[in-house]
Scaffold this motif. Sequence first.
Motif, PDB file in Angstrom:
ATOM      1  N   TYR A   1       0.826  -1.214   0.000  1.00  0.00           N
ATOM      2  CA  TYR A   1       0.000   0.000   0.000  1.00  0.00           C
ATOM      3  C   TYR A   1       0.854   1.256   0.000  1.00  0.00           C
ATOM      4  O   TYR A   1       1.967   1.261   0.540  1.00  0.00           O
ATOM      5  N   VAL A   2       0.297   2.312  -0.579  1.00  0.00           N
ATOM      6  CA  VAL A   2       0.953   3.610  -0.570  1.00  0.00           C
ATOM      7  C   VAL A   2       0.061   4.550   0.242  1.00  0.00           C
ATOM      8  O   VAL A   2      -1.130   4.685  -0.042  1.00  0.00           O
ATOM      9  N   VAL A   3       0.657   5.164   1.283  1.00  0.00           N
ATOM     10  CA  VAL A   3      -0.103   6.016   2.190  1.00  0.00           C
ATOM     11  C   VAL A   3       0.279   7.471   1.951  1.00  0.00           C
ATOM     12  O   VAL A   3       1.473   7.796   1.842  1.00  0.00           O
ATOM     13  N   PHE A   4      -0.717   8.318   1.851  1.00  0.00           N
ATOM     14  CA  PHE A   4      -0.490   9.745   1.643  1.00  0.00           C
ATOM     15  C   PHE A   4      -0.856  10.487   2.927  1.00  0.00           C
ATOM     16  O   PHE A   4      -2.016  10.492   3.329  1.00  0.00           O
ATOM     17  N   HIS A   5       0.168  11.058   3.577  1.00  0.00           N
ATOM     18  CA  HIS A   5      -0.061  11.807   4.812  1.00  0.00           C
ATOM     19  C   HIS A   5      -0.249  13.268   4.438  1.00  0.00           C
ATOM     20  O   HIS A   5       0.506  13.811   3.628  1.00  0.00           O
ATOM     21  N   CYS A   6      -1.244  13.900   5.024  1.00  0.00           N
ATOM     22  CA  CYS A   6      -1.632  15.246   4.603  1.00  0.00           C
ATOM     23  C   CYS A   6      -1.442  16.260   5.715  1.00  0.00           C
ATOM     24  O   CYS A   6      -1.346  15.910   6.886  1.00  0.00           O
ATOM     25  N   ALA A   7      -1.436  17.551   5.311  1.00  0.00           N
ATOM     26  CA  ALA A   7      -1.174  18.615   6.283  1.00  0.00           C
ATOM     27  C   ALA A   7      -2.426  19.047   7.018  1.00  0.00           C
ATOM     28  O   ALA A   7      -2.330  19.753   8.022  1.00  0.00           O
ATOM     29  N   ASP A   8      -3.606  18.664   6.534  1.00  0.00           N
ATOM     30  CA  ASP A   8      -4.807  19.190   7.198  1.00  0.00           C
ATOM     31  C   ASP A   8      -5.157  18.395   8.446  1.00  0.00           C
ATOM     32  O   ASP A   8      -5.419  17.201   8.397  1.00  0.00           O
ATOM     33  N   ALA A   9      -5.165  19.143   9.570  1.00  0.00           N
ATOM     34  CA  ALA A   9      -5.594  18.562  10.837  1.00  0.00           C
ATOM     35  C   ALA A   9      -7.086  18.810  10.937  1.00  0.00           C
ATOM     36  O   ALA A   9      -7.554  19.927  10.772  1.00  0.00           O
ATOM     37  N   LYS A  10      -7.873  17.757  11.156  1.00  0.00           N
ATOM     38  CA  LYS A  10      -9.309  17.935  11.279  1.00  0.00           C
ATOM     39  C   LYS A  10      -9.637  18.438  12.683  1.00  0.00           C
ATOM     40  O   LYS A  10      -8.782  18.477  13.575  1.00  0.00           O
ATOM     41  N   SER A  11     -10.895  18.813  12.887  1.00  0.00           N
ATOM     42  CA  SER A  11     -11.301  19.449  14.146  1.00  0.00           C
ATOM     43  C   SER A  11     -10.980  18.572  15.351  1.00  0.00           C
ATOM     44  O   SER A  11     -10.680  19.075  16.432  1.00  0.00           O
ATOM     45  N   ASN A  12     -10.993  17.253  15.180  1.00  0.00           N
ATOM     46  CA  ASN A  12     -10.724  16.370  16.306  1.00  0.00           C
ATOM     47  C   ASN A  12      -9.224  16.101  16.478  1.00  0.00           C
ATOM     48  O   ASN A  12      -8.836  15.197  17.211  1.00  0.00           O
ATOM     49  N   GLY A  13      -8.383  16.885  15.772  1.00  0.00           N
ATOM     50  CA  GLY A  13      -6.939  16.774  15.953  1.00  0.00           C
ATOM     51  C   GLY A  13      -6.288  15.688  15.125  1.00  0.00           C
ATOM     52  O   GLY A  13      -5.066  15.599  15.071  1.00  0.00           O
ATOM     53  N   VAL A  14      -7.114  14.852  14.442  1.00  0.00           N
ATOM     54  CA  VAL A  14      -6.540  13.782  13.625  1.00  0.00           C
ATOM     55  C   VAL A  14      -6.146  14.358  12.273  1.00  0.00           C
ATOM     56  O   VAL A  14      -6.879  15.161  11.699  1.00  0.00           O
ATOM     57  N   ARG A  15      -4.970  13.959  11.792  1.00  0.00           N
ATOM     58  CA  ARG A  15      -4.554  14.434  10.472  1.00  0.00           C
ATOM     59  C   ARG A  15      -5.169  13.585   9.376  1.00  0.00           C
ATOM     60  O   ARG A  15      -5.411  12.399   9.564  1.00  0.00           O
ATOM     61  N   TYR A  16      -5.404  14.242   8.245  1.00  0.00           N
ATOM     62  CA  TYR A  16      -5.999  13.545   7.108  1.00  0.00           C
ATOM     63  C   TYR A  16      -4.953  12.622   6.497  1.00  0.00           C
ATOM     64  O   TYR A  16      -3.780  12.960   6.411  1.00  0.00           O
ATOM     65  N   TYR A  17      -5.375  11.454   6.105  1.00  0.00           N
ATOM     66  CA  TYR A  17      -4.485  10.570   5.348  1.00  0.00           C
ATOM     67  C   TYR A  17      -5.346   9.693   4.465  1.00  0.00           C
ATOM     68  O   TYR A  17      -6.551   9.551   4.696  1.00  0.00           O
ATOM     69  N   GLU A  18      -4.745   9.131   3.454  1.00  0.00           N
ATOM     70  CA  GLU A  18      -5.451   8.224   2.562  1.00  0.00           C
ATOM     71  C   GLU A  18      -4.470   7.173   2.075  1.00  0.00           C
ATOM     72  O   GLU A  18      -3.255   7.387   2.119  1.00  0.00           O
ATOM     73  N   SER A  19      -4.999   6.054   1.611  1.00  0.00           N
ATOM     74  CA  SER A  19      -4.104   5.023   1.094  1.00  0.00           C
ATOM     75  C   SER A  19      -4.714   4.348  -0.118  1.00  0.00           C
ATOM     76  O   SER A  19      -5.943   4.275  -0.248  1.00  0.00           O
ATOM     77  N   ILE A  20      -3.842   3.890  -1.002  1.00  0.00           N
ATOM     78  CA  ILE A  20      -4.281   3.118  -2.165  1.00  0.00           C
ATOM     79  C   ILE A  20      -3.346   1.913  -2.292  1.00  0.00           C
ATOM     80  O   ILE A  20      -2.278   1.895  -1.680  1.00  0.00           O
ATOM     81  N   ASP A  21      -3.760   0.926  -3.066  1.00  0.00           N
ATOM     82  CA  ASP A  21      -2.863  -0.226  -3.229  1.00  0.00           C
ATOM     83  C   ASP A  21      -1.949  -0.029  -4.441  1.00  0.00           C
ATOM     84  O   ASP A  21      -2.078   0.948  -5.172  1.00  0.00           O
ATOM     85  N   ARG A  22      -1.024  -0.979  -4.612  1.00  0.00           N
ATOM     86  CA  ARG A  22      -0.028  -0.839  -5.681  1.00  0.00           C
ATOM     87  C   ARG A  22      -0.689  -0.790  -7.054  1.00  0.00           C
ATOM     88  O   ARG A  22      -0.214  -0.101  -7.951  1.00  0.00           O
ATOM     89  N   ILE A  23      -1.808  -1.513  -7.221  1.00  0.00           N
ATOM     90  CA  ILE A  23      -2.481  -1.531  -8.523  1.00  0.00           C
ATOM     91  C   ILE A  23      -2.874  -0.118  -8.933  1.00  0.00           C
ATOM     92  O   ILE A  23      -2.625   0.311 -10.056  1.00  0.00           O
ATOM     93  N   ASP A  24      -3.477   0.618  -7.992  1.00  0.00           N
ATOM     94  CA  ASP A  24      -3.888   1.978  -8.330  1.00  0.00           C
ATOM     95  C   ASP A  24      -2.711   2.955  -8.283  1.00  0.00           C
ATOM     96  O   ASP A  24      -2.714   3.958  -8.998  1.00  0.00           O
TER      97      ASP A  24
END
Lengths: 253, 258
Positions: free
Chosen positions: A157-180
């Motif tokens: 998997y490839v994980v994208f860590h983002c700069a936006d901190a949401k209101s609950n203090g958790v940072r935004y992140y997303e992940s996709i697999d190698r195929i995508d």
Amino acid sequence: MSRIITRRTVLAGITAGAGALLSGCDQLGRDERFKALLKTGERGNEALQRLLQNRTALAQEFRPDQRSPIFRANGTSNPGGDYARHLANGFADWRVPVDGLVAHPQAYSVAQLRAMPARSQITRHDCVEGWSAIGKWTGVPVKLLLDRAGASPQARYVVFHCADAKSNGVRYYESIDRIDAIHPQTILAWALNDEALPPQNGAPLRLRVERQLGYKHAKYVQRIELVESLTGLFGGKGGYWEDMAGYEWYAGI
Amino acid sequence: MADPAKPFTGPKTLSDDHDQGGELVYKHRLATRLWHWVNAVTVIVLLMSGLTISNAHPHLYWGAFGANNDHAWLHLPHFPGWSTIPSAYNLALGRNWHLFFAWIFAFGLLGHMIAGLVNRHIQRDLTLTRSEVAPRHLWQEVKDHARLRFPTGKAALSYNVIQKMTYIAVLFVLFPLMIVSGLSMSPGFNAVMHWPMDLVGGRASMRSIHFVTAGLIALFIVVHLLLVLLAGPYNEIRSMITGWFKVPHESDPQEEAA
């Protein structure tokens, strides 16, 4: 035996039935096992789409005149924290490490990424809420970044860590697999409609993972991490919305 | 058994034809009954979870794209909690319900069509004959429907022409359209096949078609339930559960004229 059905009994029956149905559905929706059952629909969609899709089947691309006059921005429009400072100096200090399960960890400046081979594509952004917008994106293919970093075969998997901190203090992140991740249209975009990406659309860098819904297209990308499994990350479901609200990890439908 | 000659003197209720009935006949096969009930639950869940999805962005556009700044041809109302699944707004959960039951809907329909061809339900019960679609016959049927005059005797055993046309439209047009328009909205499926979407002018159009079709299916359900209530709910529902239908006695035209 004579059975009379009066309007009153029918109406009472319908009301009671509807009430039972609704509260029943709500109760089922809170039950973890039932939720897991409903989620098999998601896994079925992923399996079926992967079966039908050529791995490199392209998302539809459009002509310049088919673009939306205004490309709607959604979610975070100003990540807060240090972001204002980065914006003020044109993201000169913004660095994007590519690390995790790689042979040669890298770190790129925005200028370096802009100087790399780029792909432009006019694609449709489909939000999970139902609206869609068409825009032209330009950026560096994520495959190129994985190749340069020497992604390990274990990195599923490839994980994208983002700069936006949401209101609950958790940072935004997303992940996709190698195929995508290695798909030709998966790019780390730095321009929208031939102009530098505006802050509300994820400046300076955002992921474009065409063939999936909008919330997978992480904005304000700050770090790219290659991992073997998603379970150790934050809520373990592979993304901010997946962890917080139970959205599908595979957002192809 | 009640005496059929006994005049009906009770309070006016939704008619229960128990007292008016004649012989019991086997009308609906197991495959039909099974699919009917599974599909009834499935379609209700799909419609109600669909209202949750509608609430997420209740605007319909035409063309390849459509977001808030674009011209919407229809603004839908906000659907209240009692009509949505789940009742408290939760798009992720609403989608889970919708996309799970979509599988049951699609494969249930496929199974029903195959069973219907094999057991000849489709050929026998749904095929329109030349005399049925003759304008005079059609007009007579329309008049009978408008007067809520339900077929009796032998005629009650087969679908009438309006019923056949409605079932054909729902089974072979509305339901498949629902599946195609739903699948086409998926960005993953769109990469596999985008000609259905191009045919209607794009994703926003396809989404509009999905919603309009949902409205037509909801309308069908309302009329369908209304007609079941008017035709005698006990007999109709029993026949859809057990398969056995009590044929209403042949009506006496003299009596009706009086």
